[in-house]
Design a protein around this motif. Structure first.
Motif, PDB file in Angstrom:
ATOM      1  N   PRO A   8       0.817  -1.234   0.000  1.00 58.75           N
ATOM      2  CA  PRO A   8       0.000   0.000   0.000  1.00 58.75           C
ATOM      3  C   PRO A   8       0.838   1.266   0.000  1.00 58.75           C
ATOM      4  N   LEU A   9       2.026   1.225   0.630  1.00 57.72           N
ATOM      5  CA  LEU A   9       2.881   2.409   0.648  1.00 57.72           C
ATOM      6  C   LEU A   9       3.376   2.736  -0.758  1.00 57.72           C
ATOM      7  N   LEU A  10       3.774   1.706  -1.504  1.00 54.32           N
ATOM      8  CA  LEU A  10       4.224   1.908  -2.875  1.00 54.32           C
ATOM      9  C   LEU A  10       3.076   2.373  -3.767  1.00 54.32           C
ATOM     10  N   MET A  11       1.882   1.795  -3.553  1.00 55.64           N
ATOM     11  CA  MET A  11       0.730   2.198  -4.354  1.00 55.64           C
ATOM     12  C   MET A  11       0.363   3.658  -4.095  1.00 55.64           C
ATOM     13  N   LEU A  12       0.479   4.091  -2.845  1.00 58.20           N
ATOM     14  CA  LEU A  12       0.196   5.484  -2.512  1.00 58.20           C
ATOM     15  C   LEU A  12       1.171   6.403  -3.237  1.00 58.20           C
ATOM     16  N   ALA A  13       2.443   6.005  -3.291  1.00 66.28           N
ATOM     17  CA  ALA A  13       3.439   6.805  -4.012  1.00 66.28           C
ATOM     18  C   ALA A  13       3.120   6.868  -5.499  1.00 66.28           C
ATOM     19  N   VAL A  14       2.672   5.745  -6.062  1.00 72.00           N
ATOM     20  CA  VAL A  14       2.329   5.710  -7.485  1.00 72.00           C
ATOM     21  C   VAL A  14       1.139   6.616  -7.773  1.00 72.00           C
ATOM     22  N   TYR A  15       0.090   6.536  -6.936  1.00 71.72           N
ATOM     23  CA  TYR A  15      -1.087   7.393  -7.130  1.00 71.72           C
ATOM     24  C   TYR A  15      -0.710   8.864  -7.042  1.00 71.72           C
ATOM     25  N   THR A  16       0.153   9.203  -6.109  1.00 71.86           N
ATOM     26  CA  THR A  16       0.581  10.591  -5.964  1.00 71.86           C
ATOM     27  C   THR A  16       1.266  11.086  -7.224  1.00 71.86           C
ATOM     28  N   PHE A  17       2.161  10.268  -7.766  1.00 73.67           N
ATOM     29  CA  PHE A  17       2.913  10.673  -8.960  1.00 73.67           C
ATOM     30  C   PHE A  17       2.019  10.745 -10.193  1.00 73.67           C
ATOM     31  N   VAL A  18       1.231   9.697 -10.432  1.00 76.83           N
ATOM     32  CA  VAL A  18       0.436   9.626 -11.661  1.00 76.83           C
ATOM     33  C   VAL A  18      -0.622  10.712 -11.719  1.00 76.83           C
ATOM     34  N   PHE A  19      -1.411  10.845 -10.640  1.00 75.11           N
ATOM     35  CA  PHE A  19      -2.533  11.784 -10.689  1.00 75.11           C
ATOM     36  C   PHE A  19      -2.110  13.227 -10.451  1.00 75.11           C
ATOM     37  N   SER A  20      -1.128  13.440  -9.587  1.00 77.39           N
ATOM     38  CA  SER A  20      -0.753  14.818  -9.245  1.00 77.39           C
ATOM     39  C   SER A  20       0.326  15.389 -10.161  1.00 77.39           C
ATOM     40  N   VAL A  21       1.248  14.542 -10.645  1.00 79.27           N
ATOM     41  CA  VAL A  21       2.357  15.028 -11.464  1.00 79.27           C
ATOM     42  C   VAL A  21       2.074  14.831 -12.948  1.00 79.27           C
ATOM     43  N   VAL A  22       1.688  13.601 -13.318  1.00 76.93           N
ATOM     44  CA  VAL A  22       1.476  13.308 -14.736  1.00 76.93           C
ATOM     45  C   VAL A  22       0.195  13.963 -15.246  1.00 76.93           C
ATOM     46  N   PHE A  23      -0.941  13.658 -14.589  1.00 76.29           N
ATOM     47  CA  PHE A  23      -2.217  14.201 -15.037  1.00 76.29           C
ATOM     48  C   PHE A  23      -2.526  15.589 -14.472  1.00 76.29           C
ATOM     49  N   ARG A  24      -1.758  16.009 -13.462  1.00 72.69           N
ATOM     50  CA  ARG A  24      -1.984  17.302 -12.807  1.00 72.69           C
ATOM     51  C   ARG A  24      -3.449  17.472 -12.391  1.00 72.69           C
ATOM     52  N   ALA A  25      -4.004  16.410 -11.862  1.00 70.88           N
ATOM     53  CA  ALA A  25      -5.418  16.428 -11.456  1.00 70.88           C
ATOM     54  C   ALA A  25      -5.572  17.190 -10.147  1.00 70.88           C
ATOM     55  N   ARG A  26      -6.756  17.765  -9.982  1.00 70.08           N
ATOM     56  CA  ARG A  26      -7.077  18.489  -8.753  1.00 70.08           C
ATOM     57  C   ARG A  26      -8.454  18.056  -8.273  1.00 70.08           C
ATOM     58  N   TRP A  27      -8.607  17.977  -6.950  1.00 70.03           N
ATOM     59  CA  TRP A  27      -9.900  17.594  -6.391  1.00 70.03           C
ATOM     60  C   TRP A  27     -10.866  18.760  -6.516  1.00 70.03           C
ATOM     61  N   PRO A  28     -12.071  18.548  -7.050  1.00 72.70           N
ATOM     62  CA  PRO A  28     -13.014  19.658  -7.237  1.00 72.70           C
ATOM     63  C   PRO A  28     -13.399  20.310  -5.912  1.00 72.70           C
ATOM     64  N   GLY A  29     -13.797  21.557  -5.985  1.00 74.80           N
ATOM     65  CA  GLY A  29     -14.291  22.253  -4.800  1.00 74.80           C
ATOM     66  C   GLY A  29     -13.183  22.786  -3.926  1.00 74.80           C
ATOM     67  N   VAL A  30     -13.409  22.722  -2.613  1.00 78.47           N
ATOM     68  CA  VAL A  30     -12.476  23.316  -1.658  1.00 78.47           C
ATOM     69  C   VAL A  30     -11.150  22.591  -1.621  1.00 78.47           C
ATOM     70  N   MET A  31     -11.117  21.334  -2.178  1.00 74.80           N
ATOM     71  CA  MET A  31      -9.870  20.583  -2.155  1.00 74.80           C
ATOM     72  C   MET A  31      -8.943  20.977  -3.294  1.00 74.80           C
ATOM     73  N   ILE A  90      -1.423   3.100   7.267  1.00 76.89           N
ATOM     74  CA  ILE A  90      -0.435   3.845   6.492  1.00 76.89           C
ATOM     75  C   ILE A  90      -1.013   5.189   6.050  1.00 76.89           C
ATOM     76  N   LEU A  91      -2.271   5.192   5.640  1.00 79.39           N
ATOM     77  CA  LEU A  91      -2.914   6.442   5.224  1.00 79.39           C
ATOM     78  C   LEU A  91      -2.906   7.453   6.356  1.00 79.39           C
ATOM     79  N   LEU A  92      -3.303   7.033   7.550  1.00 84.97           N
ATOM     80  CA  LEU A  92      -3.341   7.954   8.690  1.00 84.97           C
ATOM     81  C   LEU A  92      -1.939   8.397   9.084  1.00 84.97           C
ATOM     82  N   LEU A  93      -0.965   7.489   8.967  1.00 83.61           N
ATOM     83  CA  LEU A  93       0.417   7.845   9.290  1.00 83.61           C
ATOM     84  C   LEU A  93       0.952   8.891   8.316  1.00 83.61           C
TER      85      LEU A  93
END
Length: 254
Positions: free
Chosen positions: A28-51, A119-122
């Motif tokens: 799960p730690l590696l998957m979290l790192a992958v999600y961070t890179f792919v969605f935030s860096v590659v796709f530059r996605a942003r959470w709608p609204g206040v996020m 891991i998420l909470l940590l």
């Protein structure tokens, strides 16, 4: 016995690997790192609204909590169809409570979900230096998923003994559940006519309520949770009833 079977299911997954059960923390730690890179860096996605103005770590964690909820159900769905076929000796040769096999399968999925949530909470504590006290409600918001998983797993385990095509259907269903639930998006971003349909997905309430208590610091919506618990219990009871009804014919088809 269920505890021993669950332990065997967890340990058996990593048997023969050099790192063993440590993979349950690293994966799960590696998957979290992958999600961070792919969605935030590659796709530059942003959470709608206040996020939308929040950092990459917060965005990845919002996605990750949805992935954890889906993983809990998906593991039960995809493995259940082969459960009876893969344990034919318990059906033919010994008197054994076959329903316990489903308990161990869902117990293993729950164990990995708990590790991922830890891991998420940590990571949230490390990146934001804050975890709201409402996060203690997480077991309450996610427990109905365990009941849903039990019900679906009992149903698919029973049907899988007679129809081997259930295994193919299970993988397709797991994929549909992921994209038809607010795993990668908030339900508020959908047009109003579609929200009612998404609410029928057993993952939706668990994901939305978990985000509410972990990221907004608000208590869960108890009315929605009450309805959710009733639906989850009915799904579990129906799955168990079908399993008990069909188990008499397991030995004849194995």
């Amino acid at each position: 016995m269920i505890g021993q079977l669950t332990q065997r299911e967890v340990v058996g997954r990593y048997r023969g690997s050099m790192m063993g059960v440590a993979w349950s923390f690293l994966h799960p730690l590696l998957m979290l790192a992958v999600y961070t890179f792919v969605f935030s860096v590659v796709f530059r996605a942003r959470w709608p609204g206040v996020m939308a103005e929040q950092g990459r770590a917060r965005f990845a964690l919002m996605l990750f909590i949805g992935v954890i909820a889906h993983g809990l159900v998906a593991e039960a769905i995809t493995k259940a169809p082969a459960l009876i076929v893969g344990n034919a000796s318990y059906v033919k040769k010994v008197v054994f409570p076959l329903e316990a096999l489903v308990w161990s399968l869902v117990g293993s999925a729950t164990f990995h979900a708990v590790v991922s949530l830890s891991i998420l909470l940590l990571v949230k504590w490390t990146t934001e230096h804050w975890v709201p006290v409402t996060a203690w409600w997480l077991p309450v918001t996610l427990f109905p998923l365990v009941m849903f998983s039990l019900g679906i797993a009992w149903l698919f385990a029973a049907l899988g003994a007679f129809l081997r095509d259930i295994g193919q259907l299970a993988g397709l269903l797991a994929t549909i559940l992921m994209f038809m639930a607010p795993v990668f998006y908030p339900i508020a971003s959908l047009p109003e006519p579609y929200r009612a349909w998404i609410q029928l997905n057993p993952l939706t309430v668990a994901i939305e309520q978990s985000r509410r208590i972990v990221f907004d610091g608000l208590p869960p919506d108890f009315k929605a949770l009450g309805i959710y618990y009733i639906a989850a219990f009915l799904a579990m009871a129906c799955g168990y009833a079908v399993f008990q009804k069909l188990r008499r014919g397991f030995a004849d088809v194995l």
